[in-house]
Design a protein around this motif. Sequence first.
Motif, PDB file in Angstrom:
ATOM      1  N   PRO A 259       0.828  -1.218   0.000  1.00 47.10           N
ATOM      2  CA  PRO A 259       0.000   0.000   0.000  1.00 47.10           C
ATOM      3  C   PRO A 259       0.862   1.269   0.000  1.00 47.10           C
ATOM      4  O   PRO A 259       0.508   2.256  -0.629  1.00 47.10           O
ATOM      5  CB  PRO A 259      -0.811  -0.108   1.286  1.00 47.10           C
ATOM      6  N   ALA A 263       0.787   4.265  -2.690  1.00 47.36           N
ATOM      7  CA  ALA A 263       0.577   5.679  -2.359  1.00 47.36           C
ATOM      8  C   ALA A 263       1.656   6.530  -3.020  1.00 47.36           C
ATOM      9  O   ALA A 263       1.373   7.559  -3.636  1.00 47.36           O
ATOM     10  CB  ALA A 263       0.580   5.859  -0.847  1.00 47.36           C
ATOM     11  N   LEU A 267       1.109   9.442  -5.924  1.00 45.52           N
ATOM     12  CA  LEU A 267       1.551  10.831  -5.766  1.00 45.52           C
ATOM     13  C   LEU A 267       2.473  11.234  -6.909  1.00 45.52           C
ATOM     14  O   LEU A 267       2.407  12.355  -7.412  1.00 45.52           O
ATOM     15  CB  LEU A 267       2.263  11.007  -4.423  1.00 45.52           C
TER      16      LEU A 267
ATOM     17  N   VAL C 262      -8.617   8.290  -9.459  1.00 48.18           N
ATOM     18  CA  VAL C 262      -8.208   7.170  -8.607  1.00 48.18           C
ATOM     19  C   VAL C 262      -9.463   6.604  -7.948  1.00 48.18           C
ATOM     20  O   VAL C 262     -10.170   7.329  -7.252  1.00 48.18           O
ATOM     21  CB  VAL C 262      -7.210   7.617  -7.513  1.00 48.18           C
ATOM     22  N   PHE C 264     -11.190   3.996  -5.302  1.00 46.81           N
ATOM     23  CA  PHE C 264     -10.886   3.230  -4.094  1.00 46.81           C
ATOM     24  C   PHE C 264     -12.054   2.330  -3.754  1.00 46.81           C
ATOM     25  O   PHE C 264     -13.154   2.818  -3.508  1.00 46.81           O
ATOM     26  CB  PHE C 264     -10.647   4.174  -2.908  1.00 46.81           C
ATOM     27  N   ILE C 285      -7.788   0.868  -6.873  1.00 43.43           N
ATOM     28  CA  ILE C 285      -7.320   0.158  -5.681  1.00 43.43           C
ATOM     29  C   ILE C 285      -8.490  -0.658  -5.156  1.00 43.43           C
ATOM     30  O   ILE C 285      -9.542  -0.106  -4.831  1.00 43.43           O
ATOM     31  CB  ILE C 285      -6.868   1.146  -4.582  1.00 43.43           C
ATOM     32  N   VAL C 302      -3.801  -4.243  -5.781  1.00 46.13           N
ATOM     33  CA  VAL C 302      -4.695  -5.117  -5.012  1.00 46.13           C
ATOM     34  C   VAL C 302      -4.394  -4.904  -3.533  1.00 46.13           C
ATOM     35  O   VAL C 302      -3.653  -5.654  -2.910  1.00 46.13           O
ATOM     36  CB  VAL C 302      -4.511  -6.599  -5.401  1.00 46.13           C
ATOM     37  N   PHE C 303      -4.946  -3.841  -3.011  1.00 47.84           N
ATOM     38  CA  PHE C 303      -4.715  -3.500  -1.602  1.00 47.84           C
ATOM     39  C   PHE C 303      -6.009  -3.038  -0.984  1.00 47.84           C
ATOM     40  O   PHE C 303      -6.975  -2.754  -1.683  1.00 47.84           O
ATOM     41  CB  PHE C 303      -3.684  -2.353  -1.484  1.00 47.84           C
ATOM     42  N   GLN C 307      -5.945   1.381   3.672  1.00 50.02           N
ATOM     43  CA  GLN C 307      -4.490   1.383   3.886  1.00 50.02           C
ATOM     44  C   GLN C 307      -3.795   2.333   2.923  1.00 50.02           C
ATOM     45  O   GLN C 307      -2.879   3.061   3.300  1.00 50.02           O
ATOM     46  CB  GLN C 307      -3.920  -0.021   3.702  1.00 50.02           C
ATOM     47  N   VAL C 308      -4.248   2.320   1.656  1.00 51.52           N
ATOM     48  CA  VAL C 308      -3.609   3.202   0.673  1.00 51.52           C
ATOM     49  C   VAL C 308      -3.931   4.657   0.988  1.00 51.52           C
ATOM     50  O   VAL C 308      -3.069   5.538   0.885  1.00 51.52           O
ATOM     51  CB  VAL C 308      -4.033   2.824  -0.759  1.00 51.52           C
ATOM     52  N   ALA C 311      -1.812   5.704   3.796  1.00 45.28           N
ATOM     53  CA  ALA C 311      -0.428   5.896   3.338  1.00 45.28           C
ATOM     54  C   ALA C 311      -0.292   7.217   2.594  1.00 45.28           C
ATOM     55  O   ALA C 311       0.683   7.950   2.758  1.00 45.28           O
ATOM     56  CB  ALA C 311      -0.003   4.726   2.452  1.00 45.28           C
ATOM     57  N   LEU C 312      -1.286   7.542   1.770  1.00 40.38           N
ATOM     58  CA  LEU C 312      -1.239   8.804   1.028  1.00 40.38           C
ATOM     59  C   LEU C 312      -1.278   9.987   1.988  1.00 40.38           C
ATOM     60  O   LEU C 312      -0.500  10.933   1.856  1.00 40.38           O
ATOM     61  CB  LEU C 312      -2.424   8.891   0.046  1.00 40.38           C
ATOM     62  N   GLN C 315       2.057  10.329   3.552  1.00 38.94           N
ATOM     63  CA  GLN C 315       3.171  10.740   2.702  1.00 38.94           C
ATOM     64  C   GLN C 315       3.093  12.186   2.244  1.00 38.94           C
ATOM     65  O   GLN C 315       4.110  12.758   1.854  1.00 38.94           O
ATOM     66  CB  GLN C 315       3.277   9.814   1.479  1.00 38.94           C
ATOM     67  N   ILE C 316       1.885  12.763   2.249  1.00 42.38           N
ATOM     68  CA  ILE C 316       1.836  14.140   1.762  1.00 42.38           C
ATOM     69  C   ILE C 316       2.082  15.164   2.864  1.00 42.38           C
ATOM     70  O   ILE C 316       2.036  16.363   2.649  1.00 42.38           O
ATOM     71  CB  ILE C 316       0.518  14.498   1.038  1.00 42.38           C
TER      72      ILE C 316
END
Lengths: 275, 381, 317
Positions: A259, A263, A267, C262, C264, C285, C302-303, C307-308, C311-312, C315-316
């Motif tokens: 995951p 991500a 991005l 995207v 989800f 996703i 395939v998640f 969770q994705v 994570a996004l 990370q931002i």
Amino acid sequence: MNILVLIKPVPDPEQEKNIRIDTESGRIVREGVKHVIDPESRNALEAALQLAKQPGREPGFVAALAMAPVQMKDKLTEALAMGADEAYLLSDKAFGGADTYATSYTLAAAVRKIEAEKELQFDLILAGTSSSDGGTSHVAVQTAEWLQRTHISNVCSIQLPDSTAGSSLIRVIKRSEEVMLTFEGEGPAVIGVTRDINKPRLVTAMGIIKARKKPLTIWTIEDLGINPDKAGLAGSPTKPGRLFEPETGRAAEEPWQTPEEAAAGILEIIREAGI
Amino acid sequence: MDYHFTEEQGLLRDAFAQFAKEEIAPHAAAWDAEDHVPMDIVPKLGEMGIMGVFVPEEYGGAGLGHIERCIALEEIARYSAGLAMMVFTHHLGVAAIVDYGTEEQKQKWLPGMCDGSCVCGLAVTEPGGGSDVAGLKTVAVLEDDTWTINGRKCFITNSHCAGVTVVTCRTGEDEKGRPLMSTIAIEAGTEGFKPGREENKLGLRGSYTGELIMDNVKVPAGNTVGAPGKGMPITMKELGEVGRASMAAIELGILRACLEDAVAFAKERVLYGKPISKLQAIQFQIAEIRCDYEASRLMLYNAAAMKDEGTVGAEFSMAKYFISEAAVRSAKRLMEIMGGYGFVNEYPAGRYLRDAAGCIPSCGTSEIQKMIVAGETLKKF
Amino acid sequence: MKAEDINKILILDQGDPVAGQLLAKAYAVFGAETEYVVLKAHKTHNIALRMMEQTVREENPELVLIGATALGEEIAPALGVRFRTGVAAHCVDIKVNDEGRLTFLIPAFGGRVIGEIFVPDAKAGHPAIATVKPGIFQQRISLYDGFDRTDIGSAPSVRIIDVDALAADGSIPEGSKTQGAFRLAEITPRQRAASDIASAELILCGGYGLGNEETWHKLEALADKLNGAAACTRAALDAGWGCMEDTMIGTSGRAVSPEIYVGFGISGAAHHTCGIAGAGRIISINTDKDAEAFAASDYKGVFDAEQVIDALLDQIK
């Protein structure tokens, strides 16, 4: 208030993923696919039952009408079990292959016949705005046009605001993209309802028992007195061609293992696009 | 001979299935985990026509038969066997009143039992024994048109929520000294009549199973259901035809849950790069569950049809015995298919196994059923 | 009807971008030899229907194109009956087939199946009528400010009929305050999403696989941080997590063509892929490796959606 409801038997939309096309004939395979009353038709029937049987008002009657193969008769029984007083099924090989133009023409002929037999005019004809299989949103509008009555679709509320005896004032809210439009008037009119207008009641055991005694009439093209070249495929100005499952033609790459990688990858794509 | 449901029965099944999906499925796991009895659903069951599905229309029922009753129980039990226990026990008491009650009793009690405002119960089992009905010790003595009842009943479903309970009491002896019973209705709140301990069960949770205490309870003679002294045949008939049928229907519902969940899990669970539904070992398990389900279905609805015709014999005993054992093995198969997931409480496999096992002692253990079936078979063949 | 028989095409302009999309498509298919007429009519049903009927009688087009908005969906079929002709609803494409016939492609069964539709007897006086949802055709010719897409080639000649029933201040003309026997009593603006998905370049769309309301709100927050728009599927809307209806994408919802989309937790029932076919790049996703959405995606993961999204968000920062 006497109301007629247009009911459409459709393949169960919850089993949409089981719809298959026979690659040889190019037709939809209907065998083994369970049929139900289209969800918006149910909403229309619920609205009719609430309006016609409102407490404090003279009770009116509710008629259910469908054009379908005769195997769909049990959907009319279901409408009776939900509370409709009478049901009519238009069934004939000649009706097969009808587009919305021919379907609405046939339904309108049936409405005229029912009204003639009962010597009245329905205050309202209710239907779903759009069905889950064809999804054209045509039938309510076109039936109204054949009957030369007012039509309003995408209606999410129907009320009888005037409680004085005998009043037939109807208030209707139509949803369009930017605004809600409130209309008022008296019938007769054809109204297409939306899914969120109400929550349709469930059929109960008592409803099923009562349905046994209610009339379910089946009419053929002869009973309606329609010319065969106005019904079915013959009476349809649109003609179908091939059917196919949509091609999408995209690569479906699978570059990420976790995951977190996904991500980061997403991005990156967004940054590259300059958003 | 027609093994298919009529159009009406099909409609009814779809309606009950939809109701169960909307009103029962979302809560069943919580009811089991918390052992919460969902009394608020009872009026809705009344509205659907489930509480009085076989009661004549003139008393507020739907006037249908026992096939329809079994359909209702199967659909409820598919999601909550615990709730189905409340409903079936209610039906037991209602059936006694419908079959043997006076006009006055029917007018008085049936309408409330049909609309869900009054839950009914039937109390037979005692601390001294359940299988040994003839040995029961609750005593009712008639004097001046009043029964005085003393005794204790245990493992009674709906003990803490029934508005009216039909209680099997010993009321005399015949000329050979054998005990005579009567079935007497006691309304909740009658002085001296109260529920006692509530059991904490392994399965079939979300229904009350408890003690009933009768301490000098006085009820009018008019509360006798059926003729006095006829309590034994009345009890045996209702337990045999309505009780066993219900247990069979409930077990069938659990079996179907095992089947549907096994297929869904097998299609989703990926091992060795593909869904386990592609593996023969899993396919064989699913085939076994399926055959058990189809055979069970036929046995139950055949017996129900015979009851509606008035010709049923030991068919319900056969159905109850076969289906309850099939449900237990199917639940175990489901647990095996699900592996570790079958063992965590987030998934229902464990609940199905507990519930299936819990049905076996109710309305006659498998051994009792086999005795009945053997008796009938030895006479008939 | 053969494409070569089409001399004049009438398009209804209800005041939103779809008329420009219809014009661009029509021009791409039929070229400069065809005459294009645009009727600019007020958004209220009664006026638009009457004016369209009158204009069809006066102009005699062979083909009429109408945007499938709430208004258009009522006008098109009504015209179909009044002119005794066929209406192709919610077309996903309009083209000329190998035999030179005018062919409409429409979705059925929620978009799972696409069907060809012909209106064989269409002609002037009984025009073929088609409706198309806004956003299905991405190319657009701006009708009033000049032509802004040079890849169309030479600009088409367009005649615009401006209904003088339009009041200068945009208010509703007296004559349009009815719909047949019903009187328009009130207009109330609808609650709309903060950013319009029709113009968003980045769309994050949540489906039933998000699992719960909390994850939906995380997706909304994520979209906000990335300067994109949050959208939903019919299933997510029905789940009652607070999605706004005007952000629902699908055959019964809206069609969009963002640069990046995207998805989800969307199973990808075809109705959804009908709604985003025009997107630049599609990322999906979903925990179900057989999800149909993947076949229609450029990238797949395939998640678990949550969770994705987590994570996004992480990370931002």
